[in-house]
Scaffold this active site. Sequence first.
Site, PDB file in Angstrom:
ATOM      1  N   ARG A 198      39.879  34.327  37.076  1.00 20.89           N
ATOM      2  CA  ARG A 198      39.370  35.498  37.373  1.00 20.89           C
ATOM      3  C   ARG A 198      40.605  36.680  37.882  1.00 20.89           C
ATOM      4  NH1 ARG A 198      33.933  36.529  40.965  1.00 20.89           N
ATOM      5  NH2 ARG A 198      34.675  38.644  40.882  1.00 20.89           N
ATOM      6  N   THR A 206      29.416  51.311  40.616  1.00 22.88           N
ATOM      7  CA  THR A 206      28.168  50.397  40.864  1.00 22.88           C
ATOM      8  C   THR A 206      26.503  50.674  39.988  1.00 22.88           C
ATOM      9  OG1 THR A 206      27.453  49.239  43.153  1.00 22.88           O
ATOM     10  CG2 THR A 206      28.345  51.398  42.941  1.00 22.88           C
ATOM     11  N   SER A 207      26.269  49.299  40.425  1.00 23.26           N
ATOM     12  CA  SER A 207      25.035  49.181  39.780  1.00 23.26           C
ATOM     13  C   SER A 207      23.807  49.573  40.929  1.00 23.26           C
ATOM     14  CB  SER A 207      24.511  48.204  38.668  1.00 23.26           C
ATOM     15  OG  SER A 207      24.380  47.139  39.985  1.00 23.26           O
ATOM     16  N   TYR A 232      37.242  30.755  39.025  1.00 20.87           N
ATOM     17  CA  TYR A 232      38.025  31.949  39.969  1.00 20.87           C
ATOM     18  C   TYR A 232      39.437  32.247  39.204  1.00 20.87           C
ATOM     19  CZ  TYR A 232      34.040  33.304  42.931  1.00 20.87           C
ATOM     20  OH  TYR A 232      32.242  33.781  43.311  1.00 20.87           O
ATOM     21  N   CYS A 269      38.677  27.125  54.777  1.00 17.97           N
ATOM     22  CA  CYS A 269      38.023  25.923  54.026  1.00 17.97           C
ATOM     23  C   CYS A 269      36.496  25.517  54.765  1.00 17.97           C
ATOM     24  CB  CYS A 269      38.317  24.390  55.233  1.00 17.97           C
ATOM     25  SG  CYS A 269      37.403  22.938  55.398  1.00 17.97           S
ATOM     26  N   CYS A 324      42.063  18.926  56.626  1.00 15.54           N
ATOM     27  CA  CYS A 324      41.367  18.129  57.551  1.00 15.54           C
ATOM     28  C   CYS A 324      40.271  17.412  56.193  1.00 15.54           C
ATOM     29  CB  CYS A 324      40.313  19.119  58.062  1.00 15.54           C
ATOM     30  SG  CYS A 324      38.581  19.788  57.340  1.00 15.54           S
ATOM     31  N   CYS A 331      41.827  20.656  51.961  1.00 17.97           N
ATOM     32  CA  CYS A 331      42.248  21.021  53.620  1.00 17.97           C
ATOM     33  C   CYS A 331      42.806  20.172  54.112  1.00 17.97           C
ATOM     34  CB  CYS A 331      41.188  21.764  54.234  1.00 17.97           C
ATOM     35  SG  CYS A 331      41.746  22.512  55.989  1.00 17.97           S
ATOM     36  N   HIS A 377      32.990  41.948  49.920  1.00 12.03           N
ATOM     37  CA  HIS A 377      32.879  40.940  49.680  1.00 12.03           C
ATOM     38  C   HIS A 377      33.800  39.851  49.455  1.00 12.03           C
ATOM     39  CE1 HIS A 377      28.957  42.793  47.098  1.00 12.03           C
ATOM     40  NE2 HIS A 377      28.960  42.854  48.281  1.00 12.03           N
TER      41      HIS A 377
HETATM   42  C1  BV8 Z   1      23.280  38.760  51.900  1.00 14.42           C
HETATM   43  C2  BV8 Z   1      31.325  38.322  45.435  1.00 14.42           C
HETATM   44  C3  BV8 Z   1      22.070  38.147  53.515  1.00 14.42           C
HETATM   45  C4  BV8 Z   1      32.042  37.151  44.482  1.00 14.42           C
HETATM   46  C5  BV8 Z   1      29.532  38.990  44.799  1.00 14.42           C
HETATM   47  C6  BV8 Z   1      16.479  37.778  45.674  1.00 14.42           C
HETATM   48  C7  BV8 Z   1      17.141  36.698  45.652  1.00 14.42           C
HETATM   49  C8  BV8 Z   1      18.918  36.006  46.402  1.00 14.42           C
HETATM   50  C9  BV8 Z   1      19.091  36.903  46.846  1.00 14.42           C
HETATM   51  C10 BV8 Z   1      18.375  38.549  47.247  1.00 14.42           C
HETATM   52  C11 BV8 Z   1      16.839  38.579  46.026  1.00 14.42           C
HETATM   53  N1  BV8 Z   1      17.398  40.013  47.063  1.00 14.42           N
HETATM   54  C12 BV8 Z   1      17.865  40.396  47.227  1.00 14.42           C
HETATM   55  C13 BV8 Z   1      19.298  39.454  47.485  1.00 14.42           C
HETATM   56  C14 BV8 Z   1      19.664  39.325  48.365  1.00 14.42           C
HETATM   57  C15 BV8 Z   1      21.334  39.656  47.700  1.00 14.42           C
HETATM   58  C16 BV8 Z   1      21.185  40.769  45.992  1.00 14.42           C
HETATM   59  O1  BV8 Z   1      21.258  41.990  46.565  1.00 14.42           O
HETATM   60  N2  BV8 Z   1      20.835  39.999  44.593  1.00 14.42           N
HETATM   61  C17 BV8 Z   1      20.712  41.279  44.236  1.00 14.42           C
HETATM   62  C18 BV8 Z   1      21.818  40.271  43.018  1.00 14.42           C
HETATM   63  C19 BV8 Z   1      19.409  41.284  43.888  1.00 14.42           C
HETATM   64  N3  BV8 Z   1      22.907  39.642  48.172  1.00 14.42           N
HETATM   65  C20 BV8 Z   1      23.382  38.654  48.936  1.00 14.42           C
HETATM   66  O2  BV8 Z   1      22.807  37.950  48.076  1.00 14.42           O
HETATM   67  C21 BV8 Z   1      24.555  38.909  50.168  1.00 14.42           C
HETATM   68  N4  BV8 Z   1      24.139  38.918  51.091  1.00 14.42           N
HETATM   69  O3  BV8 Z   1      21.841  39.371  51.422  1.00 14.42           O
HETATM   70  O4  BV8 Z   1      22.726  38.073  52.621  1.00 14.42           O
HETATM   71  C22 BV8 Z   1      22.761  37.157  54.737  1.00 14.42           C
HETATM   72  C23 BV8 Z   1      22.119  37.784  56.184  1.00 14.42           C
HETATM   73  C24 BV8 Z   1      23.006  37.007  57.002  1.00 14.42           C
HETATM   74  C25 BV8 Z   1      23.561  35.968  56.601  1.00 14.42           C
HETATM   75  C26 BV8 Z   1      23.003  35.175  55.660  1.00 14.42           C
HETATM   76  C27 BV8 Z   1      22.619  36.198  54.781  1.00 14.42           C
HETATM   77  C28 BV8 Z   1      26.083  38.683  49.286  1.00 14.42           C
HETATM   78  C29 BV8 Z   1      26.131  40.362  47.629  1.00 14.42           C
HETATM   79  C30 BV8 Z   1      27.657  39.616  47.794  1.00 14.42           C
HETATM   80  C31 BV8 Z   1      27.425  38.731  46.248  1.00 14.42           C
HETATM   81  N5  BV8 Z   1      29.145  38.261  45.977  1.00 14.42           N
HETATM   82  N6  BV8 Z   1      31.124  39.925  44.619  1.00 14.42           N
HETATM   83  C32 BV8 Z   1      32.485  37.566  43.271  1.00 14.42           C
HETATM   84  O5  BV8 Z   1      32.747  38.949  43.463  1.00 14.42           O
HETATM   85  O6  BV8 Z   1      33.213  36.338  43.086  1.00 14.42           O
HETATM   86  S1  BV8 Z   1      28.681  40.305  44.783  1.00 14.42           S
HETATM   87  C33 BV8 Z   1      29.097  41.251  42.489  1.00 14.42           C
HETATM   88  O7  BV8 Z   1      28.339  41.706  42.301  1.00 14.42           O
HETATM   89  C34 BV8 Z   1      30.556  41.614  42.731  1.00 14.42           C
HETATM   90  O8  BV8 Z   1      31.403  41.637  43.919  1.00 14.42           O
HETATM   91  C35 BV8 Z   1      30.133  43.255  42.082  1.00 14.42           C
HETATM   92  O9  BV8 Z   1      30.974  44.404  42.740  1.00 14.42           O
HETATM   93  C36 BV8 Z   1      29.131  43.346  43.159  1.00 14.42           C
HETATM   94  C37 BV8 Z   1      28.153  44.455  42.551  1.00 14.42           C
HETATM   95  O10 BV8 Z   1      28.104  44.771  41.302  1.00 14.42           O
HETATM   96  P1  BV8 Z   1      28.193  46.015  40.770  1.00 14.42           P
HETATM   97  O11 BV8 Z   1      28.855  46.051  41.805  1.00 14.42           O
HETATM   98  O12 BV8 Z   1      27.546  47.156  40.959  1.00 14.42           O
HETATM   99  O13 BV8 Z   1      28.835  45.490  39.449  1.00 14.42           O
HETATM  100  P2  BV8 Z   1      28.163  45.828  38.055  1.00 14.42           P
HETATM  101  O14 BV8 Z   1      28.420  44.220  37.007  1.00 14.42           O
HETATM  102  O15 BV8 Z   1      26.445  45.393  38.652  1.00 14.42           O
HETATM  103  O16 BV8 Z   1      27.781  46.879  37.594  1.00 14.42           O
HETATM  104  C38 BV8 Z   1      29.046  47.651  36.783  1.00 14.42           C
HETATM  105  C39 BV8 Z   1      28.388  49.591  37.607  1.00 14.42           C
HETATM  106  O17 BV8 Z   1      29.180  49.685  36.651  1.00 14.42           O
HETATM  107  C40 BV8 Z   1      27.493  49.435  36.331  1.00 14.42           C
HETATM  108  O18 BV8 Z   1      26.788  49.966  36.525  1.00 14.42           O
HETATM  109  C41 BV8 Z   1      28.185  49.977  34.875  1.00 14.42           C
HETATM  110  O19 BV8 Z   1      27.552  51.076  34.291  1.00 14.42           O
HETATM  111  C42 BV8 Z   1      28.960  50.927  35.865  1.00 14.42           C
HETATM  112  N7  BV8 Z   1      30.290  50.634  34.504  1.00 14.42           N
HETATM  113  C43 BV8 Z   1      30.803  50.187  33.387  1.00 14.42           C
HETATM  114  N8  BV8 Z   1      31.777  50.560  33.221  1.00 14.42           N
HETATM  115  C44 BV8 Z   1      32.596  51.478  33.856  1.00 14.42           C
HETATM  116  C45 BV8 Z   1      31.109  51.852  34.991  1.00 14.42           C
HETATM  117  N9  BV8 Z   1      30.964  52.967  35.835  1.00 14.42           N
HETATM  118  C46 BV8 Z   1      32.313  54.050  35.862  1.00 14.42           C
HETATM  119  N10 BV8 Z   1      33.678  53.129  35.088  1.00 14.42           N
HETATM  120  C47 BV8 Z   1      33.418  52.906  33.903  1.00 14.42           C
HETATM  121  N11 BV8 Z   1      33.964  52.228  32.909  1.00 14.42           N
HETATM  122 ZN    ZN Z   2      39.707  22.404  57.534  1.00 16.46          ZN
END
Ligand code: BV8
Ligand code: ZN
Length: 238
Positions: free
Chosen positions: A67, A183-184, A64, A123, A145, A143, A115
């Site tokens: 980044r 976004t993908s 992080y 914390c 704490c 923290c 996100h």
């Molecule tokens: C949830 C923050 C439930 C951190 C991010 C199986 C197993 C385990 C989990 C799951 C599973 N199936 C589904 C899940 C749920 C999971 C999920 O979706 N997994 C996926 C991988 C299958 N989701 C979660 O876990 C979410 N939470 O479901 O919780 C729950 C509910 C209640 C209580 C408890 C739990 C949480 C998801 C959030 C994860 N955190 N980011 C950080 O950034 O460090 S996600 C991370 O991926 C980023 O935010 C990123 O933005 C995001 C999505 O990816 P994209 O933005 O689409 O980026 P990507 O690289 O994929 O694509 C880029 C695109 O841009 C491509 O299409 C490319 O062609 C295009 N591109 C490239 N260049 C350009 C362009 N487009 C335009 N112009 C360009 N120049």
């Molecule tokens: Zn704390």
Amino acid sequence: MINSISEKLRAARKVVFVTGAGISQESGIPTFRGKDGMWRNYDAMKLATIEAFYDDPKLVWEWYNERRHNIFAAEPNLGHKAIAELEKYSEVVILTQNIDGLHQRAGSSQVLELHGSIVKIKCTVCDFKDEMYSEFSENPPLCTCGNILRPDVVWFGEGLPQDVWQKAIIHANNCDVMIIAGTSLVVSPANTLPIYAKQNDATLIEINPDNTIMTEDMDLSIRSTSAIALPELVSIFK
Ligand code: BV8
Ligand code: ZN
């Protein structure tokens, strides 16, 4: 541009954007998938988890930190700026999966960070939260704490902030046009937002150099990058 879509854009009173890592790619920030998705041979998808953090907090903080360094050095690109300019012609709400804050720095005023944010920390135990604009210390800071702090972002397996998510659904249900850029649509639940919009008869437009899993559902899918396509799209609203 299909004439009917141009007319719908001009008539739109509310445009909602769903953006992802691709919109920041032209600001030099790597996306999550594809060739960019690796950092020191670690898969970003595996690092952005609570398990990775508890397994090696120092490594995840380092990721992080690096980044943060890149993001603070980056500038909003023409795609971010075009969306900000659109506020002159229509109500604009951005539902972003990105944590980089570039939409806000480009001047957009209604941004929901689904996100979390790279500048926010919290914390791991108590409810302490804060924002940090300097570089993180090398080791995870403690923290008052006594427990370690973490980035205040949503990791895989964690729920999105409920208030933010509820607002995002309301906006997706109440827009005339939804533009899905950089976004993908792989990650849920953010990838359900276009479904809400479609169910409410919004016009769906996608901007991505590649196809996505929802390309077939779009009214228009533009095979281009966001820094090229968004300024052209916004010029239609003028
Ligand atoms: C949830 C923050 C439930 C951190 C991010 C199986 C197993 C385990 C989990 C799951 C599973 N199936 C589904 C899940 C749920 C999971 C999920 O979706 N997994 C996926 C991988 C299958 N989701 C979660 O876990 C979410 N939470 O479901 O919780 C729950 C509910 C209640 C209580 C408890 C739990 C949480 C998801 C959030 C994860 N955190 N980011 C950080 O950034 O460090 S996600 C991370 O991926 C980023 O935010 C990123 O933005 C995001 C999505 O990816 P994209 O933005 O689409 O980026 P990507 O690289 O994929 O694509 C880029 C695109 O841009 C491509 O299409 C490319 O062609 C295009 N591109 C490239 N260049 C350009 C362009 N487009 C335009 N112009 C360009 N120049
Ligand atoms: Zn704390």
